[in-house]
Design an enzyme around this catalytic site. Structure first.
Site, PDB file in Angstrom:
ATOM      1  N   ASP A   4       5.942   2.382   1.513  1.00 28.76           N
ATOM      2  CA  ASP A   4       5.117   1.208   1.808  1.00 28.76           C
ATOM      3  C   ASP A   4       4.508   1.406   3.198  1.00 28.76           C
ATOM      4  OD1 ASP A   4       4.055  -1.240   2.470  1.00 28.76           O
ATOM      5  OD2 ASP A   4       5.764  -2.407   1.725  1.00 28.76           O
ATOM      6  N   HIS A   5       3.197   1.559   3.246  1.00 30.10           N
ATOM      7  CA  HIS A   5       2.539   1.888   4.519  1.00 30.10           C
ATOM      8  C   HIS A   5       2.634   0.753   5.530  1.00 30.10           C
ATOM      9  CE1 HIS A   5       0.341   4.497   7.035  1.00 30.10           C
ATOM     10  NE2 HIS A   5      -0.416   5.093   6.105  1.00 30.10           N
ATOM     11  N   ARG A   6       2.964  -0.436   5.069  1.00 29.94           N
ATOM     12  CA  ARG A   6       3.142  -1.537   6.014  1.00 29.94           C
ATOM     13  C   ARG A   6       4.406  -1.333   6.834  1.00 29.94           C
ATOM     14  NH1 ARG A   6       3.152  -6.307   1.735  1.00 29.94           N
ATOM     15  NH2 ARG A   6       4.750  -4.864   0.993  1.00 29.94           N
ATOM     16  N   PRO A  32       0.853  -1.206   0.000  1.00 28.17           N
ATOM     17  CA  PRO A  32       0.000   0.000   0.000  1.00 28.17           C
ATOM     18  C   PRO A  32       0.881   1.246   0.000  1.00 28.17           C
ATOM     19  CG  PRO A  32      -0.067  -1.091   2.141  1.00 28.17           C
ATOM     20  CD  PRO A  32       0.776  -1.953   1.273  1.00 28.17           C
TER      21      PRO A  32
END
Lengths: 323, 417
Positions: free
Chosen positions: B388-390, B215
């Site tokens: 990367d939002h993770r 994401p």
């Protein structure tokens, strides 16, 4: 037309030729009074007597040597070697006399000899389970026939007996009981002419002798999935007539050679080489071979069963080739 | 003594590679660091260098074979040493003092001859040596394509190893437009599909994978590059061509040094875990004729600006020449993509998995800006970070990007080692 076993078809051919031509005689171990180890010559001794159905000593070189001499002298001997394994004892007579005399003496003499002998296996262990057809097909001067059905066996044996050339006529111990339609009247099947035993457009299976039946069973199975095999039965291994194989490969673009013998330097090697050379532009995949595992045949039943290609293996290989 | 030559891993996600060719023959002398073989990865052909000097003794993996990373593909022995059998199992350096133990084998019992399979395998190996650059196609496919006037290279092969088969040519013939024009109102005829290069296919797959699994979120900063431009000009005034510093080198240096303070941004998300990388390896996106590649500048945070400039120049030259080495690829931890030379103001990049972020850099352009309440013209550059939002959130990424910007706006600090 009536249904006959391979054994009876061979016997009928012998009997008809014994009646038709008084120069025809049979010689071999136990072929007379006993009627043959595989009972192929049963009753012929009673009908034709000991002068035409001759029991010999257990001496294969002597059987073939005597037969070569008889053929040169004008008779039409049919010599039986109890199994093809014993041909090793007669190799010099077959290779250096039977196959070469016509050539070496400028055509002055012919050797109209038939050597009948079964290949095959069935807990006979390493020394008695061999095929050797490639050994004989290697040799100029010999005709090598290896029919797979009762019809072909009878028709081709009659042609072989009438041929002026030496013929190695290789039967199969496991085919003697196989039944098939055989015409009631006189007929012959030419030597050197393969036969399409099943038509199909997806893959060509080139085979002969007992493996023909394995191929037919596999083709039936594959047909249920819409894979149509064309089965070319070579029938004669030397002279090797490739025309039907070529026609089939042009159609299917793929060929699998199925043989019961070891594949190294075998019939499949020869056939693959010829297809590769003569129909290269029509191939969609390399020509594949399937044969016996390259070790001596074991005695143990479970190990022996793993030695030879069966229907399942053929189905699997064909699927791999088409994937 | 024998030293194994290993198929190296050129990236976190590389599990296998194809040995495209040996540059040395068995028996050839090789020097440490000399290229001895080429391997083909998804993105490039890479040379493998000899780890030691000696003689290339056993070639175990032949050209064209695809094997897992870590596989022993050959051995190098001391000059004059005993060459090893090519068929010997890779890890067979058994040192039993009393002589080698024969492996238990059912075939070696009562059977007199050697078991057959070994010989068969030997034959097979030499048979599969491919002809370089040759399109794999079956003979009938070749003939049909020739007859139909279709270029084999335009057909995607469905057979073993991508071999073009009869069915593929038939499909290509069937899909070939035959009529002069399509009837009105219907969709345009699809063109003949052209097979993508391995690199293009890899880009397609990896970018789709990145967008599908990571994401992304994005943030852009304006960087005042006045100081950077000035410092660069001063430095280059006395530098030789190879040592000249580019704006991108300064961005690489500033980013790498910042990453050292933000380990989260130099990490990978993997199955619910965060893996922080011990090295800071900056991938530098290089545009090629048919795609792009990101050779890696290793330990960029510990290198001087001058070293970065030299290495970066060499990397992009090797990349454009298609001569990247195994150590040039893979193991990147952060990528910088700069499209400034195309006069792009700003753009958004897709993260190069499994990295956590990528910095997309636009052109340095003189623009009016407000400085201390006055409008002035300054060299401005927009840098957009994709994250990367993770792995990281907006605040972390914002702090990171702010520090990159500050370092670029105070470039003299980049000169201190």
């Amino acid at each position: 037309m009536s249904e006959k076993s391979y054994r009876d078809a061979v016997r009928d051919a012998l009997r008809e030729e014994l009646i038709r031509d008084e120069r025809v005689l049979i010689l071999g171990e136990e072929v007379g009074v006993w009627g043959g180890t595989y009972a192929v010559t049963r009753s012929l001794y009673d009908e034709f007597g000991g002068k035409r159905i001759i029991d010999t000593p257990i001496a294969e070189a002597a059987i073939i040597g005597a037969a070569v001499g008889a053929a040169m002298g004008g008779l039409r001997p049919v010599a039986e070697l109890m199994t093809i394994n014993f041909s090793l004892e007669a190799m010099d007579q077959i290779v250096n006399n039977a196959a070469k005399i016509h050539f070496m003496f400028g055509g002055q003499m012919k050797v109209p000899l038939v050597i009948r002998t079964p290949a095959g296996w069935g807990q006979l262990a390493a020394t008695h389970s061999q095929s050797f057809e490639a050994w004989f097909a290697h040799l100029p001067g010999l005709i090598v026939a290896m029919p797979g059905t009762p019809y072909d066996a009878k028709g081709m044996l009659k042609t072989a007996i009438r041929s002026d050339n030496p013929v190695m006529f290789i039967e199969h111990a496991r085919l003697y009981g196989v039944k098939g339609d055989v015409p009631d009247g006189e007929y012959t099947v030419p030597l050197g002419v393969p036969d399409i035993k099943r038509a199909g457009g997806d893959i060509t299976i080139v085979t002969y002798s007992r493996m023909l039946h394995v191929a037919l069973a596999a083709a039936e199975e594959l047909s249920r999935d819409g894979i149509e095999c064309e089965i070319v039965d070579l029938r004669t291994l030397r002279p090797l007539n490739m025309s039907k194989v070529y026609d089939s490969v042009v159609k299917t673009h793929r060929a699998l050679v199925l043989e019961e013998d070891w594949t190294t330097c075998g019939m499949g090697a020869e056939i693959a080489a010829r297809i590769g050379r003569d129909r290269f532009d029509f191939l969609d995949a390399p020509v594949e071979r399937l044969g016996q595992i390259e070790v001596p045949v074991p005695y143990a039943r479970n190990l022996e069963a793993l030695m030879f290609p069966d229907e399942k293996l053929v189905v699997q290989r064909v699927r791999e080739m088409l994937s | 003594m024998a030293t194994n030559v290993i198929l190296p891993s050129l990236g976190f996600d590389m599990t296998e590679g194809t040995l495209s060719r040996w540059l040395k023959k068995e028996g050839d002398r090789v020097e440490k660091g000399e290229a001895i073989a080429e391997i083909e990865t998804e993105k490039a052909t890479v040379e493998i260098a000899a780890a030691v000097s000696g003689v290339l003794a056993g070639i175990i993996v032949t050209a064209g074979q695809t094997v897992p990373t870590g596989t022993v593909i050959g051995t190098i022995v001391d000059a004059g040493g005993k060459p090893r059998e090519a068929e010997a199992p890779p890890a067979a350096t058994v040192s039993s003092p009393g002589g080698a133990q024969a492996p238990p084998s059912a075939a070696q019992g009562s059977t007199p001859g050697p078991a057959e399979p070994a010989a068969t395998q030997g034959v097979r190996k030499s048979e599969t040596a491919p002809v370089e650059d040759r399109i794999k196609a079956s003979p009938v496919a070749r003939r049909m394509a020739r007859d139909a006037g279709i270029d084999l290279a335009s057909i995607q092969g469905s057979g073993p190893d991508g071999r073009v088969m009869e069915r593929d040519v038939r499909a290509a013939i069937d899909s070939k437009p035959t009529g002069p024009a399509h009837p009105e109102g219907t969709a345009p005829q699809p063109g003949t599909p052209a097979r993508l290069s391995k690199m293009r296919q890899a880009i397609a797959r990896r970018m789709a994978e990145s967008k599908a699994t990571a994401p992304h979120f994005y943030m852009t900063v304006d960087v005042n590059m006045d100081e950077a431009m000035r410092v660069r000009e001063q430095m280059n005034r006395f530098a030789s061509d190879t040592a000249k510093i580019s704006i991108n080198d300064m961005i690489v240096s500033a980013t790498a040094r910042t990453l050292a303070k933000f380990p989260t941004m130099n990490a990978s998300y993997r199955d619910g875990n965060l893996v922080e990388h011990s090295q800071i390896n900056i991938g530098i996106a290089v545009a090629l004729e048919d795609g792009l590649i990101s050779p890696v500048l290793r330990d960029a945070d510990r290198k001087s600006l001058k070293t970065i400039a030299e290495e970066s120049k060499a990397l992009s030259e090797r990349a454009r020449a298609g001569r990247l080495r195994s150590e040039d690829l893979g193991s990147g931890t952060f990528t910088i993509s700069n499209l400034g030379m195309f006069e792009v103001n700003e753009f958004i990049a897709i993260i190069n998995p499994p990295e956590a972020a990528i910095l997309a850099v636009g052109a340095v352009i003189p623009r009016p800006v407000a400085v201390d309440g006055e409008v002035r013209v300054a060299f401005q550059m927009k840098a957009t970070l994709s994250v990367d939002h993770r792995v990281a959130d907006g605040a972390q990424a914002g702090r990171f990007l702010r520090e990159v910007r500050r370092r670029l706006e105070n470039p003299v600090a980049l000169l201190a080692d």
